[in-house]
Enzyme design. Structure first.
Site, PDB file in Angstrom:
ATOM      1  N   GLU A 428       0.937  -1.138  -0.016  1.00 37.34           N
ATOM      2  CA  GLU A 428       0.141   0.005   0.084  1.00 37.34           C
ATOM      3  C   GLU A 428       0.924   1.298  -0.142  1.00 37.34           C
ATOM      4  OE1 GLU A 428      -3.046  -0.739  -0.793  1.00 37.34           O
ATOM      5  OE2 GLU A 428      -2.817   1.305  -1.140  1.00 37.34           O
TER       6      GLU A 428
HETATM    7  C1  FAD Z   1       1.982  -9.739   0.545  1.00 36.19           C
HETATM    8  C2  FAD Z   1       1.991  -8.657  -0.426  1.00 36.19           C
HETATM    9  C3  FAD Z   1       0.625  -8.296  -0.946  1.00 36.19           C
HETATM   10  C4  FAD Z   1       0.415  -7.359  -1.893  1.00 36.19           C
HETATM   11  N1  FAD Z   1      -0.778  -6.748  -2.260  1.00 36.19           N
HETATM   12  C5  FAD Z   1      -1.039  -6.439  -3.399  1.00 36.19           C
HETATM   13  C6  FAD Z   1      -2.311  -5.992  -4.095  1.00 36.19           C
HETATM   14  O1  FAD Z   1      -3.212  -6.566  -3.569  1.00 36.19           O
HETATM   15  N2  FAD Z   1      -2.301  -5.309  -5.244  1.00 36.19           N
HETATM   16  C7  FAD Z   1      -1.152  -4.642  -5.723  1.00 36.19           C
HETATM   17  O2  FAD Z   1      -1.349  -4.114  -6.807  1.00 36.19           O
HETATM   18  N3  FAD Z   1       0.033  -4.960  -5.190  1.00 36.19           N
HETATM   19  C8  FAD Z   1       0.021  -5.532  -3.980  1.00 36.19           C
HETATM   20  N4  FAD Z   1       1.387  -5.777  -3.324  1.00 36.19           N
HETATM   21  C9  FAD Z   1       2.611  -5.059  -3.935  1.00 36.19           C
HETATM   22  C10 FAD Z   1       3.150  -4.077  -3.040  1.00 36.19           C
HETATM   23  O3  FAD Z   1       2.137  -2.856  -3.112  1.00 36.19           O
HETATM   24  C11 FAD Z   1       4.359  -3.679  -3.541  1.00 36.19           C
HETATM   25  O4  FAD Z   1       5.307  -4.582  -3.188  1.00 36.19           O
HETATM   26  C12 FAD Z   1       4.950  -2.283  -2.983  1.00 36.19           C
HETATM   27  O5  FAD Z   1       4.266  -1.216  -3.219  1.00 36.19           O
HETATM   28  C13 FAD Z   1       6.374  -1.912  -3.154  1.00 36.19           C
HETATM   29  O6  FAD Z   1       6.825  -2.054  -4.603  1.00 36.19           O
HETATM   30  P1  FAD Z   1       8.069  -3.120  -5.025  1.00 36.19           P
HETATM   31  O7  FAD Z   1       7.705  -4.423  -4.221  1.00 36.19           O
HETATM   32  O8  FAD Z   1       8.038  -3.408  -6.315  1.00 36.19           O
HETATM   33  O9  FAD Z   1       9.347  -2.462  -4.299  1.00 36.19           O
HETATM   34  P2  FAD Z   1      10.093  -1.383  -4.988  1.00 36.19           P
HETATM   35  O10 FAD Z   1       9.222  -0.379  -5.630  1.00 36.19           O
HETATM   36  O11 FAD Z   1      11.163  -2.313  -5.929  1.00 36.19           O
HETATM   37  O12 FAD Z   1      10.649  -0.712  -3.660  1.00 36.19           O
HETATM   38  C14 FAD Z   1      12.111  -1.282  -3.116  1.00 36.19           C
HETATM   39  C15 FAD Z   1      12.550  -0.160  -2.232  1.00 36.19           C
HETATM   40  O13 FAD Z   1      12.937   0.901  -2.925  1.00 36.19           O
HETATM   41  C16 FAD Z   1      12.133   2.048  -2.332  1.00 36.19           C
HETATM   42  N5  FAD Z   1      11.750   2.816  -3.438  1.00 36.19           N
HETATM   43  C17 FAD Z   1      11.137   2.767  -4.520  1.00 36.19           C
HETATM   44  N6  FAD Z   1      10.672   3.855  -5.364  1.00 36.19           N
HETATM   45  C18 FAD Z   1      11.464   4.731  -4.476  1.00 36.19           C
HETATM   46  C19 FAD Z   1      11.379   6.243  -4.666  1.00 36.19           C
HETATM   47  N7  FAD Z   1      10.824   6.860  -5.831  1.00 36.19           N
HETATM   48  N8  FAD Z   1      11.812   7.063  -3.737  1.00 36.19           N
HETATM   49  C20 FAD Z   1      12.390   6.436  -2.453  1.00 36.19           C
HETATM   50  N9  FAD Z   1      12.317   5.071  -2.286  1.00 36.19           N
HETATM   51  C21 FAD Z   1      12.007   4.438  -3.347  1.00 36.19           C
HETATM   52  C22 FAD Z   1      10.894   1.475  -1.385  1.00 36.19           C
HETATM   53  O14 FAD Z   1      10.525   2.254  -0.622  1.00 36.19           O
HETATM   54  C23 FAD Z   1      11.813   0.005  -1.109  1.00 36.19           C
HETATM   55  O15 FAD Z   1      12.149   0.356   0.102  1.00 36.19           O
HETATM   56  C24 FAD Z   1       1.485  -6.636  -2.380  1.00 36.19           C
HETATM   57  C25 FAD Z   1       2.945  -7.005  -2.116  1.00 36.19           C
HETATM   58  C26 FAD Z   1       2.952  -8.151  -1.053  1.00 36.19           C
HETATM   59  C27 FAD Z   1       4.208  -8.325  -0.655  1.00 36.19           C
END
Ligand code: FAD
Length: 569
Positions: A428
């Site tokens: 989220e």
């Molecule tokens: C169990 C689970 C349930 C989920 N449920 C849903 C769902 O129902 N629907 C859905 O659509 N998604 C869902 N997600 C996805 C979730 O919302 C994302 O995993 C989350 O938004 C982070 O994206 P990412 O995993 O690609 O991490 P990344 O975006 O790769 O982030 C990695 C790190 O980099 C940091 N980062 C990234 N961009 C920036 C920036 N611009 N500035 C500073 N720091 C940054 C982040 O804070 C993090 O620490 C779920 C994930 C999990 C694990």
């Protein structure tokens, strides 16, 4: 696992600290008087304690599984979900026009917290439906509303939210799922989504996916994203679930926790979808769902913290080890164990107050139409989400610590809380992204909404000086330091702000926590709430100064430390 919903604590905050009774004076929430609120919270407490909590362990021990393309949920989850649906709890804040109760978001917030404490993995399902209901209420056509809202509100169908793709996580604008318009005005949706919570299951008859996708001629980035309703089973002419849509669950993720929540990799293969809102207006529509879910996820952290605290408190009263200052009594009489329990309880109180205040601001904004309430709700949303979930992790970790070695052994359940809650600062919008939202978008008013809130903190502290001078002075001083830091912050360019965003958000939560504790202490300055306030203000609030020093350190020192330094220094 045994769980007792914190009904009395929620009532105390609503009635004595937050001024919840203001809502019943408005036309919009005239129904939400003291009697209704009491009845709702008590009945919810019974549902959470007697129906949801008893199957929480099942979710961990017997995770959801994919069988022949269909997700089977953990034992007891279907009945527990049905109890939520039959109680009408999915539509507690939804519009009465389609079967909802139209009650305040504040009550919904309390409900989400209690359900999460009872069973986080299961609570995710109604949470997503709630968000979808709100998004459809605001953005869908009349036809889509009439077809989907009654079914979602009754719980007959559930909602999911499909943003994330392998290359598009925090950067939602990088998504590539396609939507091509067909002759009949519907759209063919093609692409893969990952991590989709409750993307499929056997607890209700249909799953309604809200999917972000791009039209063929769309602009790159978030400006070119549209939103679509893509049901698992396409409704027939009578609105009953009909033929299967062209979408499937490819696999379920193996996770650290929330094993009872099916996290699906979804493949949309020319699936039939209906546009929600305007072409390329998908992000605005999805933001309605995301903001709803952000506050909801904040309450998930608080709910699990409450459950972890209750377990730790019970264990600490039973386990004997060594001599305490009181003699041969239980570990609760060791100063350090007492410290952990006191901090856990004080943290939960503060985080819960922030979340409920955010709900109240949303309701007051809706009922009065006043921008000042809306701005307060917008300011508090990232704080409620990030702080509630950080506290969830910290308190659950302390819960393990109170149990000693038994905390690391699965059968006490302390470890499940710790594992389950760990996702909440990530999904989220990660807590880093929440903090950036606070210091950027939520400060676009030059810090005005923050200044108004801090003025209230200072006025309250002034009023408390005669009765609780030390606690009042500490709170006033901390809010003044935060006020100065906020003025500094809004004068900085963005990356300077971002470098200190996380400590700034936490410092803000510290000051707000002291404020609500002080208000609680004033209700009975000689009572237990005042003693808890003292723990928060003397032991936890001082952290704000170090946090704000970090926030002001800026980006320079972080980038001066090169990537090479990170590897070798
Ligand atoms: C169990 C689970 C349930 C989920 N449920 C849903 C769902 O129902 N629907 C859905 O659509 N998604 C869902 N997600 C996805 C979730 O919302 C994302 O995993 C989350 O938004 C982070 O994206 P990412 O995993 O690609 O991490 P990344 O975006 O790769 O982030 C990695 C790190 O980099 C940091 N980062 C990234 N961009 C920036 C920036 N611009 N500035 C500073 N720091 C940054 C982040 O804070 C993090 O620490 C779920 C994930 C999990 C694990």
């Amino acid at each position: 696992m045994p769980f007792t919903s914190p009904v009395a604590d929620v009532r105390f905050l609503l009635d004595k600290v937050l001024g919840y009774d203001r809502l019943a004076e408005t036309d919009t929430f005239a129904e939400a008087g003291a009697d209704v609120t009491e009845a709702i919270l008590s009945e919810l407490g019974r549902l959470c304690d007697e129906v949801l909590a008893p199957v929480n362990r099942n979710g961990d021990l017997t995770p959801a599984k994919l069988e022949n393309g269909v997700v089977r949920t953990s034992p007891g989850f279907k009945d527990a979900y049905q109890a939520i649906a039959e109680g009408g709890w999915l539509g507690i804040s939804a519009t009465p026009e389609f079967g909802g109760m139209g009650l305040p978001q504040t009550l919904n917030t309390a409900m989400n917290e209690m359900m999460s404490g009872a069973n986080l993995a299961l609570q995710l399902c109604p949470l997503l439906s709630q968000g979808q209901i709100e998004a459809l209420e605001h953005h869908a056509s009349d036809e889509l509303k009439a077809l989907y809202l009654p079914k979602l509100i009754s719980g007959q169908w559930t909602g999911s939210m499909n943003l994330t793709e392998p290359q598009a996580g925090s950067d939602v604008g990088a998504l590539s799922t396609k939507a091509v318009e067909k002759d009949d005005g519907t759209f063919a949706i093609t692409g893969q989504k990952i991590y989709i919570t409750w993307g499929d299951h056997d607890v209700a008859e249909n799953v309604c996916h809200l999917v972000l996708a791009r039209l063929p001629d769309a602009a790159p980035g978030t400006k070119g994203i549209s939103l679509f309703m893509v049901p698992k089973l396409i409704p027939d002419a009578e609105g009953n679930p009909g033929e299967r849509n062209d979408l499937r669950v490819v696999s379920l993720e193996h996770k650290l926790g929330i094993h009872g929540s099916p996290t699906c990799v979804m493949s949309f293969e020319g699936a039939k979808g209906w546009m929600v809102g305007k072409p390329n207006g998908g992000m605005a529509a999805m933001f309605t769902m995301m903001n709803n879910a952000r506050l909801g996820v904040g309450t998930q952290g608080i709910g699990v913290a409450e459950a972890a605290y209750q377990h730790a408190l019970a264990y600490a009263q039973e386990r004997k080890q060594g001599k305490t200052p009181m003699g041969n009594t239980a570990i609760i009489d060791h100063a350090d164990v007492r410290r952990m329990l006191a901090v856990m309880r004080a943290e939960i109180f503060a985080a819960r107050a922030i979340a409920l205040e955010c709900g109240l601001a949303l309701d007051m904004g809706k009922a009065t139409g006043k921008d000042s309430w809306k701005a307060r709700a917008a300011l508090l949303t990232p704080i409620a989400k990030a702080h509630g979930t950080d506290i969830g992790c910290e308190v659950a970790s302390m819960g393990v610590q109170v149990h000693g070695g038994m905390g690391f052994i699965e059968e006490t359940g302390a470890a499940q809380y710790f594992r389950d809650v760990r996702i909440t600062p990530i999904y989220e919008g990660t807590n880093g992204i929440q903090a950036m939202d606070l210091v950027a978008r939520k400060m676009m008013d030059g810090g005005e909404a923050a200044a108004r809130l801090l003025q209230e903190v200072q006025d309250n502290a002034e009023a408390a000086r005669g009765t609780l001078p030390e606690l009042a002075e500490a709170t006033w001083e901390a809010s003044e330091t935060l006020r100065e830091a906020t003025e500094w912050l809004v004068a900085q360019e963005m990356n300077e702000r971002f470098a200190g965003a996380v400590p700034y958000l936490r410092a803000f939560a510290r000051v707000l926590g002291a404020h609500y504790h002080l208000k609680a202490a004033m209700v009975d300055p000689e009572g237990g709430r005042a003693r808890l306030a003292r723990v928060f203000i003397e032991r936890i609030l001082p952290e704000h100064a170090a946090l704000l020093a970090q926030a002001r350190s800026g980006a320079g020192p972080l980038y001066d430390l090169s990537v090479e330094d990170l590897q070798t220094a």
